[in-house]
Structures are given as structure tokens and as C-alpha cells.
Design a protein around this motif. Structure first.
Motif, PDB file in Angstrom:
ATOM      1  N   THR A  34      15.004  17.213 -11.471  1.00  0.00           N
ATOM      2  CA  THR A  34      13.655  16.952 -10.970  1.00  0.00           C
ATOM      3  C   THR A  34      12.827  16.351 -12.092  1.00  0.00           C
ATOM      4  O   THR A  34      12.715  16.927 -13.180  1.00  0.00           O
ATOM      5  N   VAL A  35      12.243  15.171 -11.836  1.00  0.00           N
ATOM      6  CA  VAL A  35      11.454  14.473 -12.850  1.00  0.00           C
ATOM      7  C   VAL A  35      10.000  14.290 -12.436  1.00  0.00           C
ATOM      8  O   VAL A  35       9.165  13.918 -13.253  1.00  0.00           O
ATOM      9  N   ALA A  36       9.701  14.541 -11.174  1.00  0.00           N
ATOM     10  CA  ALA A  36       8.333  14.392 -10.673  1.00  0.00           C
ATOM     11  C   ALA A  36       8.273  15.077  -9.307  1.00  0.00           C
ATOM     12  O   ALA A  36       9.256  15.688  -8.871  1.00  0.00           O
ATOM     13  N   ALA A  37       7.141  14.975  -8.658  1.00  0.00           N
ATOM     14  CA  ALA A  37       7.001  15.540  -7.318  1.00  0.00           C
ATOM     15  C   ALA A  37       6.066  14.665  -6.498  1.00  0.00           C
ATOM     16  O   ALA A  37       5.221  13.959  -7.044  1.00  0.00           O
ATOM     17  N   ARG A  38       6.249  14.713  -5.205  1.00  0.00           N
ATOM     18  CA  ARG A  38       5.350  14.068  -4.248  1.00  0.00           C
ATOM     19  C   ARG A  38       4.732  15.192  -3.428  1.00  0.00           C
ATOM     20  O   ARG A  38       5.421  16.130  -3.032  1.00  0.00           O
ATOM     21  N   ASN A  39       3.436  15.105  -3.183  1.00  0.00           N
ATOM     22  CA  ASN A  39       2.810  16.157  -2.393  1.00  0.00           C
ATOM     23  C   ASN A  39       1.781  15.595  -1.433  1.00  0.00           C
ATOM     24  O   ASN A  39       1.339  14.459  -1.563  1.00  0.00           O
ATOM     25  N   ALA A  40       1.432  16.418  -0.469  1.00  0.00           N
ATOM     26  CA  ALA A  40       0.358  16.107   0.478  1.00  0.00           C
ATOM     27  C   ALA A  40      -0.461  17.379   0.641  1.00  0.00           C
ATOM     28  O   ALA A  40       0.083  18.482   0.666  1.00  0.00           O
ATOM     29  N   ALA A  41      -1.754  17.216   0.727  1.00  0.00           N
ATOM     30  CA  ALA A  41      -2.647  18.363   0.882  1.00  0.00           C
ATOM     31  C   ALA A  41      -3.524  18.161   2.114  1.00  0.00           C
ATOM     32  O   ALA A  41      -3.836  17.032   2.493  1.00  0.00           O
ATOM     33  N   THR A  42      -3.907  19.265   2.714  1.00  0.00           N
ATOM     34  CA  THR A  42      -4.754  19.244   3.897  1.00  0.00           C
ATOM     35  C   THR A  42      -5.581  20.526   3.906  1.00  0.00           C
ATOM     36  O   THR A  42      -5.370  21.411   3.089  1.00  0.00           O
ATOM     37  N   HIS A  43      -6.500  20.606   4.826  1.00  0.00           N
ATOM     38  CA  HIS A  43      -7.251  21.846   5.005  1.00  0.00           C
ATOM     39  C   HIS A  43      -6.494  22.707   6.010  1.00  0.00           C
ATOM     40  O   HIS A  43      -5.942  22.205   6.992  1.00  0.00           O
ATOM     41  N   ALA A  44      -6.483  24.004   5.770  1.00  0.00           N
ATOM     42  CA  ALA A  44      -5.740  24.930   6.616  1.00  0.00           C
ATOM     43  C   ALA A  44      -6.177  24.873   8.079  1.00  0.00           C
ATOM     44  O   ALA A  44      -5.371  25.128   8.977  1.00  0.00           O
ATOM     45  N   ALA A  45      -7.416  24.519   8.331  1.00  0.00           N
ATOM     46  CA  ALA A  45      -7.897  24.444   9.716  1.00  0.00           C
ATOM     47  C   ALA A  45      -7.320  23.238  10.459  1.00  0.00           C
ATOM     48  O   ALA A  45      -7.337  23.203  11.683  1.00  0.00           O
ATOM     49  N   ARG A  46      -6.792  22.269   9.722  1.00  0.00           N
ATOM     50  CA  ARG A  46      -6.299  21.046  10.361  1.00  0.00           C
ATOM     51  C   ARG A  46      -4.815  21.080  10.709  1.00  0.00           C
ATOM     52  O   ARG A  46      -4.372  20.423  11.636  1.00  0.00           O
ATOM     53  N   ARG A  47      -4.005  21.801   9.908  1.00  0.00           N
ATOM     54  CA  ARG A  47      -2.561  21.827  10.129  1.00  0.00           C
ATOM     55  C   ARG A  47      -2.021  23.221   9.827  1.00  0.00           C
ATOM     56  O   ARG A  47      -2.401  23.834   8.838  1.00  0.00           O
ATOM     57  N   THR A  48      -1.107  23.682  10.649  1.00  0.00           N
ATOM     58  CA  THR A  48      -0.460  24.967  10.402  1.00  0.00           C
ATOM     59  C   THR A  48       0.603  24.794   9.312  1.00  0.00           C
ATOM     60  O   THR A  48       1.067  23.666   9.070  1.00  0.00           O
ATOM     61  N   PRO A  49       1.015  25.888   8.692  1.00  0.00           N
ATOM     62  CA  PRO A  49       2.099  25.761   7.717  1.00  0.00           C
ATOM     63  C   PRO A  49       3.363  25.156   8.345  1.00  0.00           C
ATOM     64  O   PRO A  49       4.028  24.323   7.735  1.00  0.00           O
ATOM     65  N   GLN A  50       3.672  25.556   9.564  1.00  0.00           N
ATOM     66  CA  GLN A  50       4.873  25.025  10.224  1.00  0.00           C
ATOM     67  C   GLN A  50       4.755  23.530  10.492  1.00  0.00           C
ATOM     68  O   GLN A  50       5.723  22.787  10.361  1.00  0.00           O
ATOM     69  N   HIS A  51       3.575  23.062  10.853  1.00  0.00           N
ATOM     70  CA  HIS A  51       3.366  21.622  11.052  1.00  0.00           C
ATOM     71  C   HIS A  51       3.618  20.877   9.744  1.00  0.00           C
ATOM     72  O   HIS A  51       4.249  19.810   9.738  1.00  0.00           O
ATOM     73  N   CYS A  52       3.134  21.425   8.645  1.00  0.00           N
ATOM     74  CA  CYS A  52       3.366  20.788   7.346  1.00  0.00           C
ATOM     75  C   CYS A  52       4.856  20.673   7.062  1.00  0.00           C
ATOM     76  O   CYS A  52       5.335  19.617   6.651  1.00  0.00           O
ATOM     77  N   VAL A  53       5.588  21.763   7.302  1.00  0.00           N
ATOM     78  CA  VAL A  53       7.033  21.756   7.051  1.00  0.00           C
ATOM     79  C   VAL A  53       7.740  20.771   7.980  1.00  0.00           C
ATOM     80  O   VAL A  53       8.569  19.968   7.547  1.00  0.00           O
ATOM     81  N   ASP A  54       7.402  20.814   9.269  1.00  0.00           N
ATOM     82  CA  ASP A  54       8.104  19.990  10.258  1.00  0.00           C
ATOM     83  C   ASP A  54       7.756  18.509  10.188  1.00  0.00           C
ATOM     84  O   ASP A  54       8.612  17.661  10.462  1.00  0.00           O
ATOM     85  N   HIS A  55       6.519  18.170   9.834  1.00  0.00           N
ATOM     86  CA  HIS A  55       6.083  16.777   9.910  1.00  0.00           C
ATOM     87  C   HIS A  55       5.806  16.117   8.564  1.00  0.00           C
ATOM     88  O   HIS A  55       6.057  14.923   8.412  1.00  0.00           O
ATOM     89  N   LEU A  56       5.271  16.863   7.615  1.00  0.00           N
ATOM     90  CA  LEU A  56       4.957  16.256   6.323  1.00  0.00           C
ATOM     91  C   LEU A  56       6.159  16.222   5.385  1.00  0.00           C
ATOM     92  O   LEU A  56       6.345  15.259   4.654  1.00  0.00           O
ATOM     93  N   THR A  57       6.984  17.261   5.425  1.00  0.00           N
ATOM     94  CA  THR A  57       8.143  17.305   4.524  1.00  0.00           C
ATOM     95  C   THR A  57       9.079  16.114   4.714  1.00  0.00           C
ATOM     96  O   THR A  57       9.459  15.482   3.723  1.00  0.00           O
ATOM     97  N   PRO A  58       9.469  15.743   5.943  1.00  0.00           N
ATOM     98  CA  PRO A  58      10.347  14.570   6.080  1.00  0.00           C
ATOM     99  C   PRO A  58       9.724  13.292   5.511  1.00  0.00           C
ATOM    100  O   PRO A  58      10.413  12.503   4.863  1.00  0.00           O
ATOM    101  N   ALA A  59       8.438  13.098   5.729  1.00  0.00           N
ATOM    102  CA  ALA A  59       7.771  11.901   5.194  1.00  0.00           C
ATOM    103  C   ALA A  59       7.731  11.939   3.670  1.00  0.00           C
ATOM    104  O   ALA A  59       7.955  10.922   3.005  1.00  0.00           O
ATOM    105  N   LEU A  60       7.468  13.103   3.097  1.00  0.00           N
ATOM    106  CA  LEU A  60       7.447  13.222   1.638  1.00  0.00           C
ATOM    107  C   LEU A  60       8.834  13.010   1.044  1.00  0.00           C
ATOM    108  O   LEU A  60       8.976  12.339   0.014  1.00  0.00           O
TER     109      LEU A  60
END
Length: 96
Positions: A34-60
Motif C-alpha cells: 500500500t502506497v496511498a489511499a483513495r477515499n470519499a466522505a459524506t455526511h451520515a444523514a445522506r448515506r448509510t454505512p451499507q450504501h457506502c460499502v455497496d456503492h462507493l467502494t467499487p468506484a473507489l
């Protein structure tokens, strides 16, 4: 950390204060380190943790895969006069 390595991502869910939720994936060099990381941030009211895992992780992960070459090319020093201190930073050594 073992859970993060196994899952392939890290999820921060309002750990330091209410509201922020972020997910990150590693950017790996050609050896798998591991030499770096890619991340995405949001407000908790906008996305559930599961939504982040299911939709943001593949894009990242897709972005990390396509940008990895930019982080893994390490130029060779010129005739021993430069000392590598990071992937893209070079400093001249101080006199002995």
C-alpha cells in the motif's frame, strides 16, 4: 487493522464527531504494498454505512486501480547524488 485488510476498505462512521462518514481503499504498487489511499466522505444523514460499502467502494477501487501507476513510478537517483525520501520527493543529502 486485520479487519480492514480482510475487507479491503476502511469505513469511518462518526468516530470523532457526529456527521462525517468516510470510506477509503488502498492504492497498491506493483508488489502489492500500500502506497496511498483513495477515499470519499459524506455526511451520515445522506448515506448509510451499507450504501457506502455497496456503492462507493467499487468506484473507489476502480479509481485506485487506474491511478496506481501514478503513485508507483519511482524515478532512479542521478549518480548517487539524490536520496529518496518519498515516492515523489527527492532531497540532496547533507554534507558528512
Amino acid at each position: 487493522m486485520a479487519d480492514i485488510r480482510t475487507a479491503g476498505y476502511a469505513l469511518v462512521d462518526q468516530e470523532w464527531e457526529r456527521g462525517p462518514r468516510a470510506i477509503a481503499v488502498p492504492v497498491r504498487d506493483r508488489t502489492g504494498r500500500t502506497v496511498a489511499a483513495r477515499n470519499a466522505a459524506t455526511h451520515a444523514a445522506r448515506r448509510t454505512p451499507q450504501h457506502c460499502v455497496d456503492h462507493l467502494t467499487p468506484a473507489l477501487l476502480n479509481t485506485a486501480t487506474h491511478t496506481a501507476p501514478a503513485y508507483t513510478h519511482v524515478p532512479r537517483p542521478l549518480s548517487g547524488t539524490l536520496t529518496p525520501v518519498a515516492t515523489h520527493t527527492w532531497l540532496t543529502p547533507s554534507p558528512s
